[in-house]
Design a protein around this motif. Structure first.
Motif, PDB file in Angstrom:
ATOM      1  N   ALA A  71       0.824  -1.212   0.000  1.00 13.89           N
ATOM      2  CA  ALA A  71       0.000   0.000   0.000  1.00 13.89           C
ATOM      3  C   ALA A  71       0.854   1.256   0.000  1.00 13.89           C
ATOM      4  N   ALA A  72       1.937   1.247   0.776  1.00 17.50           N
ATOM      5  CA  ALA A  72       2.794   2.434   0.840  1.00 17.50           C
ATOM      6  C   ALA A  72       3.476   2.691  -0.495  1.00 17.50           C
ATOM      7  N   GLN A  73       3.968   1.632  -1.145  1.00 17.92           N
ATOM      8  CA  GLN A  73       4.604   1.814  -2.449  1.00 17.92           C
ATOM      9  C   GLN A  73       3.596   2.289  -3.492  1.00 17.92           C
ATOM     10  N   ALA A  74       2.385   1.758  -3.437  1.00 15.22           N
ATOM     11  CA  ALA A  74       1.355   2.175  -4.384  1.00 15.22           C
ATOM     12  C   ALA A  74       0.985   3.637  -4.181  1.00 15.22           C
ATOM     13  N   ALA A  75       0.943   4.074  -2.928  1.00 18.11           N
ATOM     14  CA  ALA A  75       0.627   5.477  -2.645  1.00 18.11           C
ATOM     15  C   ALA A  75       1.748   6.402  -3.116  1.00 18.11           C
ATOM     16  N   GLY A 103      -7.693   4.793  -0.330  1.00 15.84           N
ATOM     17  CA  GLY A 103      -8.383   5.016  -1.589  1.00 15.84           C
ATOM     18  C   GLY A 103      -7.513   4.739  -2.803  1.00 15.84           C
ATOM     19  N   LEU A 104      -6.671   3.727  -2.697  1.00 19.37           N
ATOM     20  CA  LEU A 104      -5.756   3.404  -3.793  1.00 19.37           C
ATOM     21  C   LEU A 104      -6.516   2.834  -4.985  1.00 19.37           C
ATOM     22  N   GLU A 105      -6.124   3.245  -6.173  1.00 19.78           N
ATOM     23  CA  GLU A 105      -6.768   2.780  -7.395  1.00 19.78           C
ATOM     24  C   GLU A 105      -5.774   2.138  -8.356  1.00 19.78           C
ATOM     25  N   ASN A 106      -4.585   1.809  -7.864  1.00 22.90           N
ATOM     26  CA  ASN A 106      -3.543   1.258  -8.738  1.00 22.90           C
ATOM     27  C   ASN A 106      -2.992  -0.064  -8.203  1.00 22.90           C
ATOM     28  N   VAL A 107      -3.870  -0.830  -7.527  1.00 24.28           N
ATOM     29  CA  VAL A 107      -3.458  -2.109  -6.946  1.00 24.28           C
ATOM     30  C   VAL A 107      -4.416  -3.214  -7.387  1.00 24.28           C
ATOM     31  N   LEU A 108      -3.835  -4.341  -7.783  1.00 25.99           N
ATOM     32  CA  LEU A 108      -4.587  -5.570  -8.040  1.00 25.99           C
ATOM     33  C   LEU A 108      -4.126  -6.619  -7.037  1.00 25.99           C
TER      34      LEU A 108
END
Length: 229
Positions: A71-75, A103-108
């Motif tokens: 999550a931290a890397q995605a943010a 509210g991340l939108e770049n994670v699968l």
């Protein structure tokens, strides 16, 4: 390279690199996110194909634990699409909570073993792979369960773009030696480290997690970045 090393994960059979898949009942919020959020961000063939077609960089974390690093890397990298694989359902529930709260939108998310996904990915499709503090399986008779094996290293080489990287971190000395030996045995990877500080100090973009700070291993954390030639 031998025919043994060219086998896919499916052909290698049921090597299980993880232990239990659930330890306690999911919290109500996490259980709800399994029903509502996970279907939207599941790493299905359709969602992965969409990510590949987007032209964005694609990073993969194998065994993301509670999802803090993911999550931290995605943010920090909203221009990148992340795929996180984790078979431990309580960890998946924790990751879903982090994703939902930020509210991340770049994670699968793939709530399963990463090897079938590696088999399905096209060649040269990933930019980075993270394997951080994976189960060390420290007993010699269990070493075959370690995720880093000649066949998985070969799979990483296939799916990484030239110049892409695998970051491997562990706090078990024997697993560090094991991983280093297997990556250096693969001609597709190079290890650019020049001195001890290159593997004993956390990389500048590393995100420390609560699990890492527990210090459950037998050595200080070791960080290896292997580069795809």
């Amino acid at each position: 390279m031998s025919s043994e090393e060219n086998k896919s994960a499916a052909e290698w059979g049921p090597m299980r690199s993880f232990g239990r898949i659930k330890s306690r009942k999911l919290k109500p919020q996490q259980a709800n996110l399994f029903e509502t959020l996970l279907p939207q961000i599941e790493a299905s063939d359709a969602h992965v194909t969409e990510a590949l077609d987007s032209g964005r960089e694609l990073w993969l974390e194998i065994g993301f634990g509670g999802g803090e690093h993911l999550a931290a890397q995605a943010a920090k990298n909203p221009q990148v699409t992340f795929i996180g694989c984790e078979p431990f359902l309580n960890g998946v529930g924790s990751a879903l909570r982090h994703i939902d709260e930020v509210g991340l939108e770049n994670v699968l998310i793939l709530a399963n073993d990463a090897r079938p996904l590696l088999d399905r990915l096209p060649p040269a499709s990933l930019n980075r792979i993270f394997i951080l503090f994976a189960d060390p399986w420290p007993k010699a008779r269990h070493n075959k369960r370690r995720f880093v094996q000649p066949e998985t290293v070969a799979a990483f080489a296939r799916v990484l773009k030239a110049g892409g990287a695998v970051r491997f971190a562990t706090d078990w000395a024997n697993y560090a030696d094991w991983a280093l030996e297997r990556f250096l045995a693969c001609p597709d990877f190079e290890w650019p480290a020049q001195g001890q500080a290159d593997w004993n100090a956390p990389p500048a973009d590393h995100v420390t997690t609560r699990y890492e700070t527990k210090g459950l291993g037998d050595c200080r954390p070791v960080f290896f970045d292997f580069i795809r030639r």
